[in-house]
Design a protein around this motif. Structure first.
Motif, mmCIF file in Angstrom:
data_model
loop_
_atom_site.group_PDB
_atom_site.id
_atom_site.type_symbol
_atom_site.label_atom_id
_atom_site.label_comp_id
_atom_site.label_asym_id
_atom_site.label_seq_id
_atom_site.Cartn_x
_atom_site.Cartn_y
_atom_site.Cartn_z
ATOM 1 N N MET A 262 0.817 -1.215 0.000
ATOM 2 C CA MET A 262 0.000 0.000 0.000
ATOM 3 C C MET A 262 0.852 1.268 0.000
ATOM 4 N N GLY A 263 2.008 1.217 0.641
ATOM 5 C CA GLY A 263 2.903 2.371 0.606
ATOM 6 C C GLY A 263 3.311 2.711 -0.819
ATOM 7 N N ASP A 264 3.652 1.690 -1.607
ATOM 8 C CA ASP A 264 4.000 1.914 -3.013
ATOM 9 C C ASP A 264 2.815 2.458 -3.796
ATOM 10 N N TYR A 265 1.624 1.963 -3.492
ATOM 11 C CA TYR A 265 0.440 2.415 -4.220
ATOM 12 C C TYR A 265 0.223 3.919 -4.036
ATOM 13 N N TYR A 266 0.378 4.400 -2.806
ATOM 14 C CA TYR A 266 0.198 5.834 -2.563
ATOM 15 C C TYR A 266 1.350 6.642 -3.152
ATOM 16 N N HIS A 267 2.546 6.103 -3.118
ATOM 17 C CA HIS A 267 3.710 6.826 -3.633
ATOM 18 C C HIS A 267 3.675 6.925 -5.156
ATOM 19 N N ASN A 268 3.121 5.929 -5.815
ATOM 20 C CA ASN A 268 3.101 5.901 -7.275
ATOM 21 C C ASN A 268 1.868 6.560 -7.885
ATOM 22 N N TYR A 329 -6.775 12.557 9.664
ATOM 23 C CA TYR A 329 -5.435 12.371 10.221
ATOM 24 C C TYR A 329 -5.445 12.031 11.708
ATOM 25 N N THR A 330 -6.569 11.501 12.163
ATOM 26 C CA THR A 330 -6.588 10.809 13.452
ATOM 27 C C THR A 330 -6.485 9.299 13.231
ATOM 28 N N ARG A 331 -6.494 8.873 11.992
ATOM 29 C CA ARG A 331 -6.522 7.454 11.635
ATOM 30 C C ARG A 331 -5.116 6.974 11.299
ATOM 31 N N GLY A 332 -4.702 5.852 11.915
ATOM 32 C CA GLY A 332 -3.327 5.398 11.809
ATOM 33 C C GLY A 332 -2.836 5.150 10.395
ATOM 34 N N TRP A 333 -3.656 4.527 9.556
ATOM 35 C CA TRP A 333 -3.225 4.196 8.205
ATOM 36 C C TRP A 333 -2.895 5.439 7.387
ATOM 37 N N THR A 334 -3.532 6.573 7.687
ATOM 38 C CA THR A 334 -3.334 7.758 6.858
ATOM 39 C C THR A 334 -1.998 8.439 7.112
ATOM 40 N N HIS A 335 -1.284 8.036 8.160
ATOM 41 C CA HIS A 335 0.010 8.647 8.438
ATOM 42 C C HIS A 335 0.945 8.425 7.259
ATOM 43 N N GLN A 336 1.107 7.171 6.843
ATOM 44 C CA GLN A 336 1.986 6.915 5.706
ATOM 45 C C GLN A 336 1.328 7.329 4.390
ATOM 46 N N GLU A 337 -0.002 7.275 4.331
ATOM 47 C CA GLU A 337 -0.667 7.691 3.109
ATOM 48 C C GLU A 337 -0.339 9.143 2.777
ATOM 49 N N ARG A 338 -0.309 9.988 3.802
ATOM 50 C CA ARG A 338 0.002 11.399 3.562
ATOM 51 C C ARG A 338 1.480 11.604 3.260
ATOM 52 N N PHE A 339 2.355 10.965 4.023
ATOM 53 C CA PHE A 339 3.783 11.154 3.815
ATOM 54 C C PHE A 339 4.251 10.634 2.460
ATOM 55 N N LEU A 340 3.658 9.549 1.988
ATOM 56 C CA LEU A 340 4.129 8.920 0.762
ATOM 57 C C LEU A 340 3.473 9.473 -0.495
ATOM 58 N N SER A 341 2.355 10.181 -0.353
ATOM 59 C CA SER A 341 1.678 10.736 -1.521
ATOM 60 C C SER A 341 2.486 11.897 -2.103
ATOM 61 N N ARG A 342 2.622 11.909 -3.428
ATOM 62 C CA ARG A 342 3.325 13.007 -4.084
ATOM 63 C C ARG A 342 2.463 14.274 -4.084
ATOM 64 N N HIS A 343 1.176 14.100 -4.337
ATOM 65 C CA HIS A 343 0.236 15.223 -4.385
ATOM 66 C C HIS A 343 -1.058 14.799 -3.698
ATOM 67 N N ILE A 344 -1.634 15.707 -2.921
ATOM 68 C CA ILE A 344 -2.898 15.412 -2.242
ATOM 69 C C ILE A 344 -3.866 16.568 -2.472
ATOM 70 N N LEU A 345 -5.058 16.232 -2.874
ATOM 71 C CA LEU A 345 -6.142 17.203 -2.979
ATOM 72 C C LEU A 345 -7.017 17.013 -1.748
ATOM 73 N N HIS A 346 -6.870 17.922 -0.769
ATOM 74 C CA HIS A 346 -7.589 17.824 0.499
ATOM 75 C C HIS A 346 -8.964 18.465 0.365
ATOM 76 N N ILE A 415 2.170 -2.731 10.318
ATOM 77 C CA ILE A 415 1.951 -2.850 8.877
ATOM 78 C C ILE A 415 1.441 -1.536 8.292
ATOM 79 N N ALA A 416 0.775 -0.711 9.104
ATOM 80 C CA ALA A 416 0.203 0.544 8.609
ATOM 81 C C ALA A 416 1.257 1.595 8.300
ATOM 82 N N ILE A 417 2.522 1.360 8.685
ATOM 83 C CA ILE A 417 3.605 2.276 8.296
ATOM 84 C C ILE A 417 4.713 1.527 7.545
ATOM 85 N N GLN A 418 4.435 0.308 7.096
ATOM 86 C CA GLN A 418 5.452 -0.476 6.421
ATOM 87 C C GLN A 418 5.911 0.181 5.117
#
Length: 619
Positions: A262-268, A329-346, A415-418
């Motif tokens: 999932m980290g790769d998915y958000y990064h790519n 951003y109170t949800r654990g999985w979104t920590h890496q989702e935000r850091f690994l995303s190149r662009h985010i439309l909030h 696993i949520a920050i792997q």
């Protein structure tokens, strides 16, 4: 132009002359937010400005309409502060500040055209923002044409370009490259109908009715189509989910395969769609903005000493309240989702924000946010051989923040920050081996955590020495001035599927060791307590042990013998050093960590003289 006489009686009490020479003055205003809202509805422009700024700055989980506390207006030298106090915490439910400016400044300030997104205007509002904000941001920061064939697609994606607008379908990509958007959102309680299961996987490859999906996912499909992108990735749909809880054998096989990717998915992904304000997948991305219920404009509030007219202007939503403190951003999985995303439309509560490589770059309501800085993490994530010091500091800071985020299943804590871990290991050669939430190169410093929350509990699934063994709570790291321990060996730890911390992640440390008898303490009988002070003797010297346990369940309930393993020295105050030691409890020939001790009263020489070093095994 609005005149002062057009304001309500409550607003008439505000002074006419500026700047105010006295200290901050308090004026009572409307008896509660509902009364303020009624005055705004009746046409008081100043009440409309007060109402809007309060809503912009209110915490997401607070409903001001049900708040019974009165409105307070605080007059400063050149500003008006509006507050709704929380009598229980002495803080504020909501706080907003409006600057008082000269007429020349007020007239040069353009009125912000924020869109309301009502059920009647939603499509036209989205079209407007696509034309004026979203598409210019996207095409300035990145080019669709240059990325269409260069990044690998996830195992499965949603094809949004079906023959009919009412359907989408799930497709297997076969390791192709392409362009896709990805959704970051809170599942909440309404996401079960979005799940792809072993029973529905085949039928979903033919068609999925949009009407069968939660609103957040439907809105994400609408946006993906509007941006001209064919593919969208949503975890609930693109990963085969378990139908039962607990899962039956084999139901989580696909999740175990996909979760580490999932980290790769958000990064790519070309861009991440952030459902930043939604607490549940049924809430949606395009939601009505209560703060824009009434039109607002600059408002005359008096005059300055040179007779220039004094105005207050509409405030704007802040990135801190609208993004950083948002439900997503109170949800654990979104920590890496935000850091690994190149662009985010909030898509936040009151505005849309564009984040590019960790920097909030644009908002729909004003010019580029030049004060928004790129985060340290984005510098850490760059391939480099000279990032070790920054990396070590930032990783422990990330752990502190991450430990306070919610996870539905605590077993997902690692696993949520792997994805972040994988990128660290790839880009920073010195990061070396990663074990149970920490890196081998910084492992002694990584042991120097203590629990700051009474709600936290130990999780047996992870090694007791790891911060990951503490469930949702406040991990706090003590910065070591000097290391006193040395890691001799540490066994690998399986991030996904590890069931027993006694069989993996065993750590051997060589350090100074003391055996200490803890006397019975009244605090031990308090069920929610996790810390107390213990006074004792060490080498004939009186010392004070500040014992902080890893949750109430870790605290001894009677007098007992414990083992203290010194890991380092840290500066508690200027010129006052204390020793940090793990508090261990024996389990056969090995030990389990149950807390952290802060030892005060002795200098380093007196503390360590005559103490033997031992090799201790911790599981």
């Amino acid at each position: 132009m609005m005149t002062r006489q057009q304001t309500c009686l409550k607003c008439q009490i505000i002074p006419l002359e500026w700047p105010q020479k006295a200290n901050i003055r308090l004026f009572p205003h409307h008896e509660n937010f509902s009364a303020l809202d009624a005055s705004a509805a009746a046409g008081c422009q100043l009440c409309r400005l007060f109402r809007q700024t309060l809503l912009f700055e209110t915490e997401f989980l607070i409903d001001l309409q049900t708040c019974a506390e009165p409105i307070e207006v605080h007059i400063g030298a050149n500003n008006i502060v509006v507050i709704i106090k929380n009598p229980k915490t002495l803080g504020a439910y909501a706080y907003g500040s409006l600057d008082v400016v000269p007429e020349s400044v007020a007239l040069s300030s353009s009125v912000v055209d924020l869109r309301r997104f009502t059920s009647f205007t939603c499509q036209s509002d989205l079209d407007y923002l696509l034309r004026t904000s979203i598409q210019p941001w996207v095409y300035e920061c990145c080019s669709l044409s240059s990325q269409k064939a260069h990044r690998p697609l996830p195992t499965r994606v949603i094809d949004v370009q079906s023959p009919t607008d009412s359907e989408i379908k799930l497709v297997k990509t076969g390791n192709q490259n392409g362009t896709y958007l990805i959704l970051s959102y809170c599942w909440g309680q309404g996401n079960n109908r979005a799940k792809t299961t072993r029973k529905t996987q085949l039928s979903r490859q033919s068609a999925i009715l949009l009407s069968s999906l939660p609103k957040t996912i439907r809105d994400a499909v609408t946006l993906t189509r509007a941006l001209g992108v064919r593919y969208l990735w949503v975890d609930a749909i693109c990963i085969v989910q378990a139908e039962n809880y607990p899962a039956l054998p084999g139901e989580l096989d696909d999740w175990y395969n996909e979760a580490p990717r999932m980290g790769d998915y958000y990064h790519n992904a070309f861009c991440t769609i952030g459902a930043t304000a939604a607490t549940d997948s049924e809430v949606g991305i395009f939601t009505e903005r209560a703060s824009l219920k009434y039109p607002v404009d600059k408002c005359l509030v008096g005059k300055f000493q040179d007779d220039a007219a004094a105005y207050v202007c509409p405030s704007i939503p802040s990135t801190i309240q609208q993004v950083a403190y948002a439900p997503l951003y109170t949800r654990g999985w979104t920590h890496q989702e935000r850091f690994l995303s190149r662009h985010i439309l909030h898509f936040s509560r009151d505005a849309i924000f564009w984040e590019c490589h960790g920097r909030i770059k644009y908002a729909e309501h004003h010019e580029p946010l030049l004060t928004s800085q790129e985060s340290n993490w984005n510098r850490v994530l760059e391939p480099s051989t000279d990032r070790q010091a920054l990396f070590a500091q930032e990783w422990l800071s990330l752990v502190e923040d991450y430990s306070e985020m919610n996870l539905t299943h605590e077993s997902d804590r690692l696993i949520a920050i792997q994805g972040l871990v994988d990128l660290m290991c790839k880009n920073i050669p010195d990061s070396q081996t990663y074990i149970a939430g920490l890196f081998r190169s910084n492992l002694v410093d990584g042991l120097a955590w203590s629990n700051q929350s009474r709600e936290a509990k130990k999780v047996d699934q992870f090694p007791s020495w790891s911060w990951a063994s503490l469930s949702f709570g406040g991990v706090y790291y003590h910065s070591l001035l000097k290391r006193l321990g040395k890691i001799v060996a540490v066994d690998p730890f399986a991030v996904v599927g590890a069931k027993n911390s006694h069989t993996c992640g065993r750590l051997a440390i060589e350090a100074f060791v003391w055996r200490v008898h803890l006397e019975k303490n009244p605090v031990m009988e308090e069920p929610d307590s996790n810390s107390f002070e213990h006074h004792g003797m060490l080498h004939g010297y009186p010392v004070q042990y500040g014992c902080c346990f890893d949750g109430p369940g870790s605290m001894p309930r009677s007098a007992c013998d414990v083992t203290l393993v010194a890991i380092g020295l840290y500066e508690a105050a200027e010129d006052r050093k204390m020793a940090l030691a793990l508090i261990l409890f024996p389990t056969g020939s090995e030990y389990r960590r149950i807390g952290m001790a802060l030892i005060a009263g002795l200098g380093e020489h007196e503390l360590l003289t005559g103490v033997d070093q031992e090799t201790i095994s911790i599981v």
